[in-house]
Design a protein around this motif. Structure first.
Motif, PDB file in Angstrom:
ATOM      1  N   ARG A  25      -0.234  26.490  49.279  1.00  0.00           N
ATOM      2  CA  ARG A  25       0.819  26.393  48.272  1.00  0.00           C
ATOM      3  C   ARG A  25       0.160  26.261  46.913  1.00  0.00           C
ATOM      4  O   ARG A  25      -0.948  25.744  46.809  1.00  0.00           O
ATOM      5  CB  ARG A  25       1.680  25.151  48.533  1.00  0.00           C
ATOM      6  N   PRO A  26       0.840  26.686  45.843  1.00  0.00           N
ATOM      7  CA  PRO A  26       0.278  26.467  44.509  1.00  0.00           C
ATOM      8  C   PRO A  26       0.020  24.976  44.276  1.00  0.00           C
ATOM      9  O   PRO A  26       0.844  24.141  44.604  1.00  0.00           O
ATOM     10  CB  PRO A  26       1.379  26.987  43.570  1.00  0.00           C
ATOM     11  N   GLY A  27      -1.127  24.684  43.730  1.00  0.00           N
ATOM     12  CA  GLY A  27      -1.484  23.302  43.437  1.00  0.00           C
ATOM     13  C   GLY A  27      -2.286  22.621  44.529  1.00  0.00           C
ATOM     14  O   GLY A  27      -2.804  21.532  44.315  1.00  0.00           O
ATOM     15  N   SER A  36      16.977  25.362  49.658  1.00  0.00           N
ATOM     16  CA  SER A  36      18.047  25.962  48.861  1.00  0.00           C
ATOM     17  C   SER A  36      17.699  27.410  48.489  1.00  0.00           C
ATOM     18  O   SER A  36      18.588  28.226  48.301  1.00  0.00           O
ATOM     19  CB  SER A  36      18.317  25.131  47.611  1.00  0.00           C
ATOM     20  N   GLN A  37      16.415  27.734  48.385  1.00  0.00           N
ATOM     21  CA  GLN A  37      16.021  29.118  48.112  1.00  0.00           C
ATOM     22  C   GLN A  37      16.252  30.010  49.326  1.00  0.00           C
ATOM     23  O   GLN A  37      16.552  31.177  49.172  1.00  0.00           O
ATOM     24  CB  GLN A  37      14.541  29.181  47.715  1.00  0.00           C
ATOM     25  N   ILE A  38      16.117  29.430  50.514  1.00  0.00           N
ATOM     26  CA  ILE A  38      16.321  30.197  51.748  1.00  0.00           C
ATOM     27  C   ILE A  38      17.792  30.507  51.943  1.00  0.00           C
ATOM     28  O   ILE A  38      18.180  31.579  52.342  1.00  0.00           O
ATOM     29  CB  ILE A  38      15.752  29.429  52.965  1.00  0.00           C
ATOM     30  N   SER A  39      18.661  29.526  51.635  1.00  0.00           N
ATOM     31  CA  SER A  39      20.107  29.732  51.871  1.00  0.00           C
ATOM     32  C   SER A  39      20.795  30.420  50.743  1.00  0.00           C
ATOM     33  O   SER A  39      20.424  30.877  49.828  1.00  0.00           O
ATOM     34  CB  SER A  39      20.844  28.449  52.138  1.00  0.00           C
ATOM     35  N   TRP A  42      10.189  15.362  49.283  1.00  0.00           N
ATOM     36  CA  TRP A  42      11.589  15.595  49.621  1.00  0.00           C
ATOM     37  C   TRP A  42      12.204  16.621  48.665  1.00  0.00           C
ATOM     38  O   TRP A  42      12.923  17.520  49.096  1.00  0.00           O
ATOM     39  CB  TRP A  42      12.353  14.272  49.575  1.00  0.00           C
ATOM     40  N   GLU A  43      11.913  16.487  47.365  1.00  0.00           N
ATOM     41  CA  GLU A  43      12.419  17.440  46.371  1.00  0.00           C
ATOM     42  C   GLU A  43      11.900  18.847  46.652  1.00  0.00           C
ATOM     43  O   GLU A  43      12.643  19.825  46.541  1.00  0.00           O
ATOM     44  CB  GLU A  43      12.007  17.011  44.956  1.00  0.00           C
ATOM     45  N   THR A  44      10.647  18.959  47.017  1.00  0.00           N
ATOM     46  CA  THR A  44      10.055  20.265  47.310  1.00  0.00           C
ATOM     47  C   THR A  44      10.709  20.888  48.539  1.00  0.00           C
ATOM     48  O   THR A  44      11.032  22.081  48.541  1.00  0.00           O
ATOM     49  CB  THR A  44       8.535  20.125  47.544  1.00  0.00           C
ATOM     50  N   ILE A  45      10.911  20.089  49.569  1.00  0.00           N
ATOM     51  CA  ILE A  45      11.558  20.596  50.786  1.00  0.00           C
ATOM     52  C   ILE A  45      12.991  21.020  50.488  1.00  0.00           C
ATOM     53  O   ILE A  45      13.441  22.081  50.934  1.00  0.00           O
ATOM     54  CB  ILE A  45      11.500  19.544  51.914  1.00  0.00           C
ATOM     55  N   GLN A  46      13.711  20.209  49.710  1.00  0.00           N
ATOM     56  CA  GLN A  46      15.094  20.554  49.346  1.00  0.00           C
ATOM     57  C   GLN A  46      15.132  21.851  48.540  1.00  0.00           C
ATOM     58  O   GLN A  46      16.003  22.700  48.767  1.00  0.00           O
ATOM     59  CB  GLN A  46      15.738  19.425  48.533  1.00  0.00           C
ATOM     60  N   ALA A  47      14.209  22.017  47.604  1.00  0.00           N
ATOM     61  CA  ALA A  47      14.179  23.232  46.776  1.00  0.00           C
ATOM     62  C   ALA A  47      13.880  24.462  47.629  1.00  0.00           C
ATOM     63  O   ALA A  47      14.487  25.514  47.430  1.00  0.00           O
ATOM     64  CB  ALA A  47      13.152  23.078  45.668  1.00  0.00           C
ATOM     65  N   SER A  48      12.954  24.331  48.563  1.00  0.00           N
ATOM     66  CA  SER A  48      12.619  25.481  49.416  1.00  0.00           C
ATOM     67  C   SER A  48      13.768  25.832  50.352  1.00  0.00           C
ATOM     68  O   SER A  48      13.998  26.994  50.631  1.00  0.00           O
ATOM     69  CB  SER A  48      11.328  25.240  50.190  1.00  0.00           C
TER      70      SER A  48
END
Length: 181
Positions: A122-124, A178-181, A170-176
């Protein structure tokens, strides 16, 4: 005899000043590393890992990275966090040691764990593991070696740093998701 005593006193003060400078340098280097890590990770083109093959496909325009308003607004809280904790440093170790706690836990949770789970970097990830992580260990090493940290300060700041890292994960998982759905 008095001159020799002054010499020893001056030498002791010089050693103390050098020690303080190294301690402060360690905190500020870590703060700068966190800011650099965040900028490189958050940029649209993930320029942190410029040697990855994906970089060749993108060919980023550096002006868009430097003048990206969304990126700047996203990074302001990191700047504030890094500067506040670096200013607190060793004087207010409960606050100052949150920075190395995040530097230890964030690369492991948010980057190494998620890279392993996705089976790709992943980046970073590289800046987190090879910049933040070792600098954080160095800060804790200095604090331990020079007996600057109490167990209470380490536990409180460590718990806060871990909580911040879990929240970022948690924020990263939530963002990923939301991008999938």
């Amino acid at each position: 005899m008095h001159i020799y005593g002054d010499y020893l006193h001056d030498k002791s003060n010089s050693h103390r000043n050098t020690t303080m400078a190294l301690q402060n340098l360690s905190i500020w280097l870590l703060a700068i590393a966190l800011i650099l890590h965040t900028i490189l990770q958050r940029s649209r083109y993930a320029i942190a890992e410029v040697w990855l093959p994906a970089y060749e496909k993108v060919k980023p325009d550096w002006r868009s990275v430097l003048f990206d308003t969304g990126l700047v607004l996203e990074i302001i809280p990191v700047f504030i966090f890094a500067f506040v904790t670096a200013f607190a440093g060793w004087q207010w170790s409960v606050l100052g040691m949150i920075l190395p706690a995040v530097g230890l836990t964030h690369p492991l949770l948010d980057h190494l764990f998620l890279s392993w789970k996705a089976r790709q970097l992943r980046p970073g990830t590289l800046t987190g593991l090879f910049l933040l992580f070792p600098l954080s260990i160095w800060v804790y090493y200095l604090g331990y070696t020079w007996q600057l940290l109490s167990l209470q300060a380490v536990l409180i700041s460590g718990a806060i740093g871990l909580a911040i890292s879990v929240w970022l994960l948690w924020e990263t998982i939530q963002a990923s998701q939301s991008q999938i759905s």
